[in-house]
Motif scaffolding. Structure first.
Motif, mmCIF file in Angstrom:
data_model
loop_
_atom_site.group_PDB
_atom_site.id
_atom_site.type_symbol
_atom_site.label_atom_id
_atom_site.label_comp_id
_atom_site.label_asym_id
_atom_site.label_seq_id
_atom_site.Cartn_x
_atom_site.Cartn_y
_atom_site.Cartn_z
ATOM 1 N N LEU A 1 36.982 47.004 36.365
ATOM 2 C CA LEU A 1 35.827 46.226 36.819
ATOM 3 C C LEU A 1 34.581 47.089 36.959
ATOM 4 O O LEU A 1 33.482 46.673 36.587
ATOM 5 C CB LEU A 1 36.151 45.556 38.159
ATOM 6 N N ALA A 2 34.745 48.300 37.506
ATOM 7 C CA ALA A 2 33.591 49.159 37.750
ATOM 8 C C ALA A 2 33.120 49.864 36.493
ATOM 9 O O ALA A 2 31.914 49.944 36.224
ATOM 10 C CB ALA A 2 33.927 50.187 38.833
ATOM 11 N N ARG A 3 34.051 50.373 35.685
ATOM 12 C CA ARG A 3 33.665 51.168 34.525
ATOM 13 C C ARG A 3 33.634 50.351 33.236
ATOM 14 O O ARG A 3 32.836 50.632 32.349
ATOM 15 C CB ARG A 3 34.614 52.362 34.370
ATOM 16 N N GLY A 4 34.506 49.368 33.144
ATOM 17 C CA GLY A 4 34.529 48.555 31.937
ATOM 18 C C GLY A 4 33.542 47.409 31.964
ATOM 19 O O GLY A 4 32.860 47.138 30.976
ATOM 20 N N ARG A 5 33.458 46.742 33.120
ATOM 21 C CA ARG A 5 32.551 45.590 33.236
ATOM 22 C C ARG A 5 31.254 45.938 33.963
ATOM 23 O O ARG A 5 30.333 45.128 34.013
ATOM 24 C CB ARG A 5 33.272 44.452 33.978
ATOM 25 N N HIS A 6 31.200 47.109 34.570
ATOM 26 C CA HIS A 6 29.998 47.595 35.260
ATOM 27 C C HIS A 6 29.584 46.696 36.426
ATOM 28 O O HIS A 6 28.401 46.605 36.762
ATOM 29 C CB HIS A 6 28.837 47.784 34.274
ATOM 30 N N TYR A 7 30.551 46.041 37.040
ATOM 31 C CA TYR A 7 30.262 45.278 38.247
ATOM 32 C C TYR A 7 30.171 46.229 39.442
ATOM 33 O O TYR A 7 30.822 47.283 39.478
ATOM 34 C CB TYR A 7 31.369 44.256 38.529
ATOM 35 N N ARG A 8 29.353 45.855 40.397
ATOM 36 C CA ARG A 8 29.400 46.529 41.698
ATOM 37 C C ARG A 8 30.774 46.207 42.287
ATOM 38 O O ARG A 8 31.066 45.069 42.625
ATOM 39 C CB ARG A 8 28.298 46.021 42.612
ATOM 40 N N THR A 9 31.612 47.208 42.426
ATOM 41 C CA THR A 9 33.001 47.007 42.801
ATOM 42 C C THR A 9 33.307 47.831 44.045
ATOM 43 O O THR A 9 33.013 49.034 44.086
ATOM 44 C CB THR A 9 33.945 47.434 41.655
ATOM 45 N N ALA A 10 33.891 47.194 45.048
ATOM 46 C CA ALA A 10 34.179 47.902 46.294
ATOM 47 C C ALA A 10 35.577 47.567 46.773
ATOM 48 O O ALA A 10 36.112 46.489 46.508
ATOM 49 C CB ALA A 10 33.161 47.525 47.375
ATOM 50 N N TYR A 11 36.162 48.522 47.472
ATOM 51 C CA TYR A 11 37.446 48.322 48.115
ATOM 52 C C TYR A 11 37.259 48.351 49.623
ATOM 53 O O TYR A 11 36.739 49.334 50.171
ATOM 54 C CB TYR A 11 38.447 49.403 47.696
ATOM 55 N N LEU A 12 37.646 47.280 50.282
ATOM 56 C CA LEU A 12 37.636 47.212 51.742
ATOM 57 C C LEU A 12 39.066 47.416 52.232
ATOM 58 O O LEU A 12 39.919 46.544 52.065
ATOM 59 C CB LEU A 12 37.091 45.866 52.222
ATOM 60 N N SER A 13 39.335 48.574 52.808
ATOM 61 C CA SER A 13 40.624 48.855 53.434
ATOM 62 C C SER A 13 40.476 48.539 54.915
ATOM 63 O O SER A 13 39.627 49.129 55.601
ATOM 64 C CB SER A 13 41.008 50.327 53.238
ATOM 65 N N LEU A 14 41.290 47.623 55.429
ATOM 66 C CA LEU A 14 41.109 47.227 56.822
ATOM 67 C C LEU A 14 41.337 48.380 57.776
ATOM 68 O O LEU A 14 40.730 48.436 58.843
ATOM 69 C CB LEU A 14 42.030 46.059 57.171
ATOM 70 N N ASN A 15 42.219 49.325 57.447
ATOM 71 C CA ASN A 15 42.398 50.493 58.315
ATOM 72 C C ASN A 15 42.371 51.763 57.480
ATOM 73 O O ASN A 15 42.282 51.725 56.253
ATOM 74 C CB ASN A 15 43.677 50.372 59.151
ATOM 75 N N ARG A 16 42.463 52.897 58.191
ATOM 76 C CA ARG A 16 42.289 54.200 57.553
ATOM 77 C C ARG A 16 43.604 54.963 57.357
ATOM 78 O O ARG A 16 43.578 56.144 57.026
ATOM 79 C CB ARG A 16 41.311 55.052 58.388
ATOM 80 N N GLY A 17 44.730 54.300 57.563
ATOM 81 C CA GLY A 17 46.011 54.961 57.352
ATOM 82 C C GLY A 17 46.410 55.906 58.462
ATOM 83 O O GLY A 17 47.230 56.810 58.259
#
Length: 832
Positions: free
Chosen positions: A65-81
């Motif tokens: 999505l980010a490199r092939g389609r060039h969309y602004r792509t984000a990952y929201l991780s609810l916690n930090r592990g």
């Protein structure tokens, strides 16, 4: 060097254009970066991916999505592990969460996405989403997710996990439920109105989709799924998306994924499946019906047309040729949608592209990365320019933190670097550097963050941001920057961001101090100077019932890194109790209570934490037997130090030390967590260890993890089989299966109260089968499940004892849980 398909096509295109020279060689990394930024600027589509933990993300999909389609792509991780395991070292809890934050940022730098978090704490494995929603503040997690949606403005939200409970981590199911809740209210101006008052406008994504993993495909029918091919090759780098994903995935090194090879490097087709959870339906593509062009912005159609022309005519050997056209786009963009955060983000990206094309580099360097509040900050500002296609003038350096600027007004010439020195004072009230979510004590489920503007960010903003201001072809170009120190102790070229530190740091000799009721102990505090000629007074802040003498002690440290250790006598109350005692110094009119913790792994930046210098003081009735303990470390824990706190003499061992001659001097040998997963020097020495037990010795082996990295199945004298069974409720009632066994009676009489106050969980990776010579001592279970008996297993072997335990002593002892100390003392004392 193999050329990427894009640049092969670009070479042919440029050769056909009048006035353009043919590409003379393979494109450079900077050319590829410029082209990627141009395509990113052109695309207006945005996707937010939501899951629970670091490593839950679908790296290949994000890369596509980010490199092939060039969309602004984000990952929201609810916690930090924070509640996970660490295969690299001894950091757990908050420190591990900080490391995994940096690992996620490293992963996003590879796959092209960006990273967000909520305030949720990873409290460990959860078997039930209802338990997760009980421990997390459900409303706050939804609020944080809404905040990220309103800031990032995705067209599509995706969840990694199903809404259907069961068969997975409770955090996983909860992440999908909370994402759906946030999707439904993010566009409602009446939801979380305080965000609206802060300036965040409501935002309603088009739809929310569940990204169905292969292991989840059976939960939905074929007719309900949308399939999208994400296979192929990134046209700019020439890498398959699977290979990019593998590099991204390998950044999760504390989780043992450093050599991750599960993602294929094939350039062939690979389908991902999606199920609509809410919103507008899609049929063939996740962005069906979404205008991803500049036409979605009122007045933006011309920008889309012109950036397409720039891309078509871009000449990699001469990127500066695109600058006049980019400056025209900058003029068109200036009046558009001033309150739209996405458009504002594109403005900053366009400025960065112009900077790249000009070969305009900026650097703000400082001689040292650590600064004390009120000190002068000497910065060397340096710039260079590789093109004279338009006039460039270096106007000023702005310092937003102190609301001032340093005037420069210098015309730049090609390949003639310019520099100057600017000295500014760091505000006297600048807070010490500490990750923003760790500045306050947190609840079991949620971090406490006072500044709502920080919520969602992966890390702190720069301590002293710098804005380099240029006039380029008659327009203002602002380049964000920050002071950096080039480090000599790490690999060449590494830099370190500025940290605000105190004039001294404090270190208590131990994190936990054990007292018998009414007894006194000497507590030692070391003061280390970070600056010359530091004077002050040191004290211990203890609650009522605990006596400390002397009340204060003065110190004077002359040189940097001078140290002095002070001893205080602390008297415990007459009854069992537990509390925190904090060390504090008074220097002039300021009070500091911070420790200094440095985390240094080569795959992430050097990390500095400055938590309160606290001692967990535990007043308890505890007896021990024996004196000398050998400790064989595993994947990393602090149990050896805890044994010293109990009064034992502890010697660290290697596999080579497991010889009859060396072992006979120990009363017991304790083996660290996951030793048989991470060590290669143990298996060949097991016969000597078992012989030590036969001759009257005592071995306590802490948990190992089942799986392919287990070096042997025969790590105990009698057979047992590991499983993935665990008890996640730290308050699960304990049943005494062998109430008369010495492990529960000698030298401490263990009762149910000894299992009060345990943290995170009872234990993990319990054995589920064992030889008849092995005695199960305890049983407990999570609600609705059958009792598990494998948490504490003891066998007499010859004259001695062999203990295998999945109980979380490695968490409980550093946390100062009294009953865990009493029980562990019994295990170490067996046979004595």
């Amino acid at each position: 060097m193999k050329w990427s398909p894009y640049f092969l096509a670009a070479a042919c295109l440029l050769a056909a254009l009048p006035g353009r020279a043919q590409v003379a060689g393979p494109p450079s990394a900077s050319d590829t970066a410029i082209m990627r930024d141009l395509y990113d600027f052109q695309s207006m589509g945005s996707i937010l991916y939501v899951a629970a933990h670091p490593d839950d993300e679908n790296n290949e999909l994000l890369a596509y999505l980010a490199r092939g389609r060039h969309y602004r792509t984000a990952y929201l991780s609810l916690n930090r592990g924070d509640g996970g395991q660490n295969v690299l070292g001894p950091q757990f809890g908050e420190e591990l969460g900080l490391i995994r934050t940096e690992e996620l940022l490293a992963a996003r730098r590879v796959d092209g996405g960006r990273q967000y978090f909520t305030r949720a704490v990873d409290f460990g494995f959860s078997k039930d989403y209802l338990e997760t929603l009980k421990i997390w503040d459900q409303q706050e997690v939804v609020e944080d997710t809404v905040r990220v949606i309103r800031e990032f403005r995705p067209d599509v939200v995706m969840t990694r996990f199903s809404l259907i409970p069961g068969g997975t981590h409770g955090h996983h199911t909860a992440s999908a439920m909370l994402a759906l809740d946030a999707f439904k209210v993010a566009g409602d101006p009446n939801a979380f109105p305080e965000q609206i008052r802060e300036g965040l406008a409501p935002w309603q994504p088009e739809c929310i989709l569940w990204n169905v993993g292969g292991f989840q495909a059976s939960e939905v029918g074929e007719s309900k799924t949308i399939r999208m091919n994400i296979g192929g090759i990134d046209p700019l780098s020439g890498e398959p998306y699977g290979k990019i994903a593998a590099r991204s995935r390998s950044m999760h090194k504390t989780q043992g994924l450093g050599n991750f090879t599960g993602y294929r490097g094939s350039s062939g087709p690979r389908n991902e499946s999606f199920v609509l959870l809410a919103g507008e339906s899609v049929t063939d593509d996740v962005m069906d019906g979404v205008d991803t062009s500049w036409s979605r912005v009122p007045g933006g159609a011309d920008i889309g047309t012109q950036i397409a022309q720039v891309i078509q005519q871009f000449n990699p050997p001469n990127p500066a040729a695109s600058v006049p056209a980019l400056l025209e786009i900058k003029k068109l963009l200036a009046p558009l949608a001033p309150d739209d955060p996405v458009v504002n983000e594109k403005r900053a990206l366009l400025d960065h592209i112009i900077q790249e094309c000009l070969g305009l580099t900026v650097e703000t360097s400082v001689p040292q990365a650590e600064v004390v509040p009120g000190e002068m900050l000497k910065m060397r500002l340096s710039v260079s320019l590789n093109s004279d296609i338009v006039p460039v003038r270096w106007m000023a350096a702005r310092y937003p933190a102190i609301k001032t600027q340093f005037a420069i007004n210098t015309k730049l010439s090609t390949n003639q670097p310019a520099s100057c020195v600017s000295t500014e004072m760091l505000p006297a009230d600048a807070p010490l550097s500490q990750p923003y979510w760790l500045r306050e004590d947190h609840t079991p489920g949620m971090f406490v963050v006072d500044d709502p503007a920080l919520i969602g960010r992966p890390e702190n903003p720069p301590v002293f941001p710098v804005e380099q201001v240029f006039e380029v072809g008659g327009q203002t170009l602002v380049i964000p920057d920050q002071p950096l120190q080039t480090t000599a102790t790490r690999k060449a070229g590494d830099t370190r961001r500025l940290d605000v530190i105190s004039p001294v740091s404090l270190k208590l000799a131990s994190d936990v101090e054990l007292f018998a009721p009414g007894s006194s102990h000497n507590v030692m505090v070391t003061v280390t100077s970070a600056r010359l000629d530091v004077k002050g007074a040191l004290r211990l802040d203890a609650p009522a019932g605990w006596a400390v003498s002397p009340a204060t002690q003065s110190f004077h440290l002359g040189a940097v890194e001078d140290q002095k250790t002070f001893t205080f006598n602390v008297i415990a109350p007459a009854e069992p109790a537990a509390t925190n005692i904090t060390a504090e110094v008074q220097i002039d009119d300021k009070t500091y209570d911070n420790e200094r913790v440095v985390i240094d792994y080569p795959h992430i930046p050097l990390l500095l934490l400055q938590p309160p210098a606290r001692l967990k003081a535990v007043c308890l009735d505890m007896a021990i037997r024996g004196q000398n303990i050998g400790y064989l470390p595993g994947a990393g824990d602090s149990v050896a130090q805890c044994l010293q706190d109990m009064g034992y003499q502890v010697t660290l061992l290697t596999g080579a030390d497991l010889t009859p001659e060396h072992l006979k001097k120990f009363d017991a040998v304790v083996i660290g967590i996951r030793a048989f997963n991470v060590r290669t020097d143990l298996v060949s020495h097991l016969p000597a260890l078992f012989a030590f037990v036969q001759d009257g010795g005592n071995v306590i082996e802490q948990y190992n993890r089942p799986g392919g990295d287990l070096k042997t199945d025969q790590f105990t004298p009698y057979s047992l089989e590991l499983s993935s069974q665990r008890v996640t409720d730290p308050a699960a009632p304990m049943t005494f299966l062998a109430p008369d066994h010495p492990a529960l009676n000698v030298p401490n009489k263990i009762s149910s109260t000894d299992f009060n106050g345990w943290i995170q969980e009872r234990g993990i990776y319990y054995p589920d089968q064992w030889d008849d010579h092995i005695t199960p001592i305890l049983a407990c279970n999570d609600a609705g499940e059958a009792p598990l008996k494998g948490g504490l297993l003891v066998a007499q072997y010859g004259k001695g004892y062999f203990v295998y335990t999945g109980l979380d002593f490695f968490r409980q002892l550093p946390a100062g849980v009294p009953g865990a100390y009493r029980l562990f003392a019994n295990l170490v004392s067996l046979g004595k």
